[in-house]
Design a protein around this motif. Structure first.
Motif, PDB file in Angstrom:
ATOM      1  N   SER A 119       3.851   4.018   5.502  1.00  0.00           N
ATOM      2  CA  SER A 119       2.937   2.966   5.934  1.00  0.00           C
ATOM      3  C   SER A 119       2.508   2.142   4.724  1.00  0.00           C
ATOM      4  CB  SER A 119       1.709   3.560   6.629  1.00  0.00           C
ATOM      5  OG  SER A 119       0.938   4.323   5.714  1.00  0.00           O
ATOM      6  N   LYS A 120       1.889   1.019   4.992  1.00  0.00           N
ATOM      7  CA  LYS A 120       1.436   0.138   3.920  1.00  0.00           C
ATOM      8  C   LYS A 120       0.234   0.740   3.220  1.00  0.00           C
ATOM      9  CE  LYS A 120       3.046  -4.149   6.070  1.00  0.00           C
ATOM     10  NZ  LYS A 120       2.644  -5.490   6.566  1.00  0.00           N
ATOM     11  N   ILE A 121       0.213   0.622   1.901  1.00  0.00           N
ATOM     12  CA  ILE A 121      -0.936   1.077   1.148  1.00  0.00           C
ATOM     13  C   ILE A 121      -2.038   0.033   1.236  1.00  0.00           C
ATOM     14  CG2 ILE A 121       0.400   2.517  -0.419  1.00  0.00           C
ATOM     15  CD1 ILE A 121       0.419   0.323  -2.438  1.00  0.00           C
ATOM     16  N   PRO A 122      -3.306   0.412   1.054  1.00  0.00           N
ATOM     17  CA  PRO A 122      -4.425  -0.527   1.254  1.00  0.00           C
ATOM     18  C   PRO A 122      -4.313  -1.756   0.358  1.00  0.00           C
ATOM     19  CG  PRO A 122      -5.226   1.725   1.111  1.00  0.00           C
ATOM     20  CD  PRO A 122      -3.777   1.767   0.744  1.00  0.00           C
ATOM     21  N   ASN A 123      -4.712  -2.897   0.910  1.00  0.00           N
ATOM     22  CA  ASN A 123      -4.770  -4.176   0.180  1.00  0.00           C
ATOM     23  C   ASN A 123      -3.408  -4.604  -0.361  1.00  0.00           C
ATOM     24  OD1 ASN A 123      -7.603  -3.986   0.546  1.00  0.00           O
ATOM     25  ND2 ASN A 123      -7.803  -2.827  -1.359  1.00  0.00           N
ATOM     26  N   SER A 124      -2.353  -4.196   0.318  1.00  0.00           N
ATOM     27  CA  SER A 124      -1.011  -4.517  -0.171  1.00  0.00           C
ATOM     28  C   SER A 124      -0.046  -4.562   1.007  1.00  0.00           C
ATOM     29  CB  SER A 124      -0.557  -3.484  -1.203  1.00  0.00           C
ATOM     30  OG  SER A 124       0.778  -3.728  -1.609  1.00  0.00           O
ATOM     31  N   ASP A 125       1.089  -5.241   0.793  1.00  0.00           N
ATOM     32  CA  ASP A 125       2.149  -5.298   1.799  1.00  0.00           C
ATOM     33  C   ASP A 125       3.260  -4.296   1.514  1.00  0.00           C
ATOM     34  OD1 ASP A 125       0.865  -7.371   3.140  1.00  0.00           O
ATOM     35  OD2 ASP A 125       1.834  -8.915   1.908  1.00  0.00           O
ATOM     36  N   TRP A 180     -11.342   9.453  -3.298  1.00  0.00           N
ATOM     37  CA  TRP A 180     -10.657   9.744  -4.554  1.00  0.00           C
ATOM     38  C   TRP A 180      -9.718   8.637  -4.995  1.00  0.00           C
ATOM     39  CZ3 TRP A 180     -13.146  13.487  -6.685  1.00  0.00           C
ATOM     40  CH2 TRP A 180     -13.726  14.480  -5.892  1.00  0.00           C
ATOM     41  N   ASN A 181      -9.672   7.523  -4.242  1.00  0.00           N
ATOM     42  CA  ASN A 181      -8.956   6.308  -4.657  1.00  0.00           C
ATOM     43  C   ASN A 181      -7.460   6.529  -4.872  1.00  0.00           C
ATOM     44  OD1 ASN A 181     -11.813   6.248  -6.559  1.00  0.00           O
ATOM     45  ND2 ASN A 181     -11.541   4.738  -4.946  1.00  0.00           N
ATOM     46  N   PHE A 182      -6.857   7.353  -4.010  1.00  0.00           N
ATOM     47  CA  PHE A 182      -5.405   7.548  -4.069  1.00  0.00           C
ATOM     48  C   PHE A 182      -4.843   7.306  -2.669  1.00  0.00           C
ATOM     49  CE2 PHE A 182      -1.265   9.233  -4.807  1.00  0.00           C
ATOM     50  CZ  PHE A 182      -1.086   9.245  -6.194  1.00  0.00           C
ATOM     51  N   PRO A 183      -3.969   6.289  -2.505  1.00  0.00           N
ATOM     52  CA  PRO A 183      -3.478   5.942  -1.163  1.00  0.00           C
ATOM     53  C   PRO A 183      -2.345   6.854  -0.696  1.00  0.00           C
ATOM     54  CG  PRO A 183      -2.523   4.466  -2.775  1.00  0.00           C
ATOM     55  CD  PRO A 183      -3.465   5.371  -3.542  1.00  0.00           C
ATOM     56  N   ASN A 184      -2.227   6.971   0.628  1.00  0.00           N
ATOM     57  CA  ASN A 184      -1.126   7.701   1.272  1.00  0.00           C
ATOM     58  C   ASN A 184      -1.014   9.141   0.781  1.00  0.00           C
ATOM     59  OD1 ASN A 184      -0.705   5.163   2.329  1.00  0.00           O
ATOM     60  ND2 ASN A 184       1.517   5.266   2.168  1.00  0.00           N
ATOM     61  N   CYS A 185      -2.119   9.747   0.411  1.00  0.00           N
ATOM     62  CA  CYS A 185      -2.124  11.140  -0.053  1.00  0.00           C
ATOM     63  C   CYS A 185      -2.615  12.032   1.078  1.00  0.00           C
ATOM     64  CB  CYS A 185      -3.017  11.296  -1.283  1.00  0.00           C
ATOM     65  SG  CYS A 185      -3.178  13.006  -1.854  1.00  0.00           S
ATOM     66  N   VAL A 186      -1.825  13.026   1.445  1.00  0.00           N
ATOM     67  CA  VAL A 186      -2.181  13.917   2.554  1.00  0.00           C
ATOM     68  C   VAL A 186      -2.517  15.320   2.065  1.00  0.00           C
ATOM     69  CG1 VAL A 186      -0.837  12.630   4.247  1.00  0.00           C
ATOM     70  CG2 VAL A 186       0.260  14.465   2.955  1.00  0.00           C
ATOM     71  N   TRP A 244      -8.196   8.131   0.076  1.00  0.00           N
ATOM     72  CA  TRP A 244      -8.358   6.774  -0.462  1.00  0.00           C
ATOM     73  C   TRP A 244      -9.831   6.410  -0.607  1.00  0.00           C
ATOM     74  CZ3 TRP A 244      -6.667   3.086  -3.250  1.00  0.00           C
ATOM     75  CH2 TRP A 244      -7.195   1.790  -3.135  1.00  0.00           C
ATOM     76  N   LYS A 245     -10.647   6.809   0.361  1.00  0.00           N
ATOM     77  CA  LYS A 245     -12.059   6.448   0.338  1.00  0.00           C
ATOM     78  C   LYS A 245     -12.816   7.186  -0.752  1.00  0.00           C
ATOM     79  CE  LYS A 245     -16.211   6.506   3.239  1.00  0.00           C
ATOM     80  NZ  LYS A 245     -16.775   6.843   4.570  1.00  0.00           N
TER      81      LYS A 245
END
Length: 308
Positions: free
Chosen positions: A143-149, A60-66, A57-58
């Protein structure tokens, strides 16, 4: 591994017969693989995967990517009596390296030794990590993605060769993305995260020039060579690079202009998906097009690609 020289050249350089040289290389590769793999290739824990997702996320701007997943064909000489098993669609003989890479271009899982004729998706679904995922013991809980519920599962990102599932994201087809601007944005963001695999393969080939030429070893020895070079020495070099540089790979300075050449063209159509995968992809598409999940340069990138 570093030079890719032939056995004949090495025999002249070190005054050792070719037959004895092959024995030395095989023994060294086996020893390195056995002793270095437990140190430099540990099965990631759920906490490790959460840390990897934060880095994705920091940087490459893709959340919850492992992890980003892709396959690479390792060119070899045709093994005896193998028929067309190792002959791939690129018209040469190979074994397949299927790799999952983190945000810093380090390999966290690989599957080595599949026939060149096999596809990436089929290799993944018969791998050990696929069995572990199916048993429900690999990914952390959603889990919750950044800046969102919105709570979404953790995912791998891949190209259109892979099947769309709740834990595997693939891009929309070219036809779909051309009709919907939001889907084009999703494809851009996914390609931005997925490029880490291409970067890793490029770095691997630049350091270990043996991958630029057909490898004249038995397939079993090639497996040890790839395992040693990819998992152990590559990760060791990446760790040292990150320590010395004080920053991670492609960690952009806020004072520098943002990148303008990140779109990877996606042309192939096909594959399968399930309902959960479509739901997760649609939710990520909405997030990427919302004020909370958008990046400031993505609109420029998408418009530039449409013009091209």
């Amino acid at each position: 591994m570093a030079t890719g020289e032939s056995f004949r050249s090495l025999a002249f350089a070190f005054r050792i017969s070719q037959s004895y040289l092959t024995r030395i290389i095989r023994m060294v590769l086996q020893s390195l693989s056995i002793h270095l793999t437990p140190i430099l290739l540990k099965m990631p824990t759920k906490d490790d995967l959460i840390q990897i997702s934060e880095e994705f996320w920091k940087r490459w701007n893709f959340p919850n990517c492992v992890g980003a997943i892709d396959g690479k064909h390792i060119r070899i000489f045709a093994p005896g009596k193998s028929g067309s098993l190792f002959f791939n669609y690129k018209d040469f003989f190979s074994i397949v390296l299927l790799a999952i890479v983190d945000a810093n271009c380090k390999f966290i899982f690989v599957d080595i030794g599949s026939y060149g004729k096999e596809g990436d998706s089929g290799i993944f679904h018969k791998s050990k990590i696929s069995d572990l995922i199916n048993k429900g013991g690999y990914f952390p809980p959603p889990s919750k993605i950044p800046n969102s519920d919105i709570s979404l599962p953790y995912v791998h990102v891949g190209d259109e060769a892979f099947r769309l599932e709740s834990n595997m994201m693939r891009p929309y087809t070219r036809v779909e993305s051309r009709k919907d601007y939001e889907k084009t944005v999703f494809n851009y963001r996914l390609s931005r995260a997925r490029r880490t695999t291409e970067n890793s393969f490029g770095l691997l080939s630049q350091i270990f020039r043996v991958f630029y030429t057909p490898i004249s070893l038995k397939t079993e020895t090639v497996d040890y060579l790839v395992l040693t070079a990819c998992l152990c020495l590559h990760n060791l070099l990446r760790d040292r690079y990150l320590e010395n540089s004080g920053k991670h790979y492609y960690d952009y300075d806020s004072n520098e202009p943002q990148p303008t050449n990140n779109m990877i063209p996606l042309a192939r159509v096909g594959g399968y998906g399930n309902f959960e995968g479509f739901f997760v992809r649609d939710e990520l598409t909405k997030f990427f097009n919302s004020p909370e999940g958008a990046v400031q340069w993505q609109n420029y990138q998408v418009k530039r690609t449409d013009i091209t």
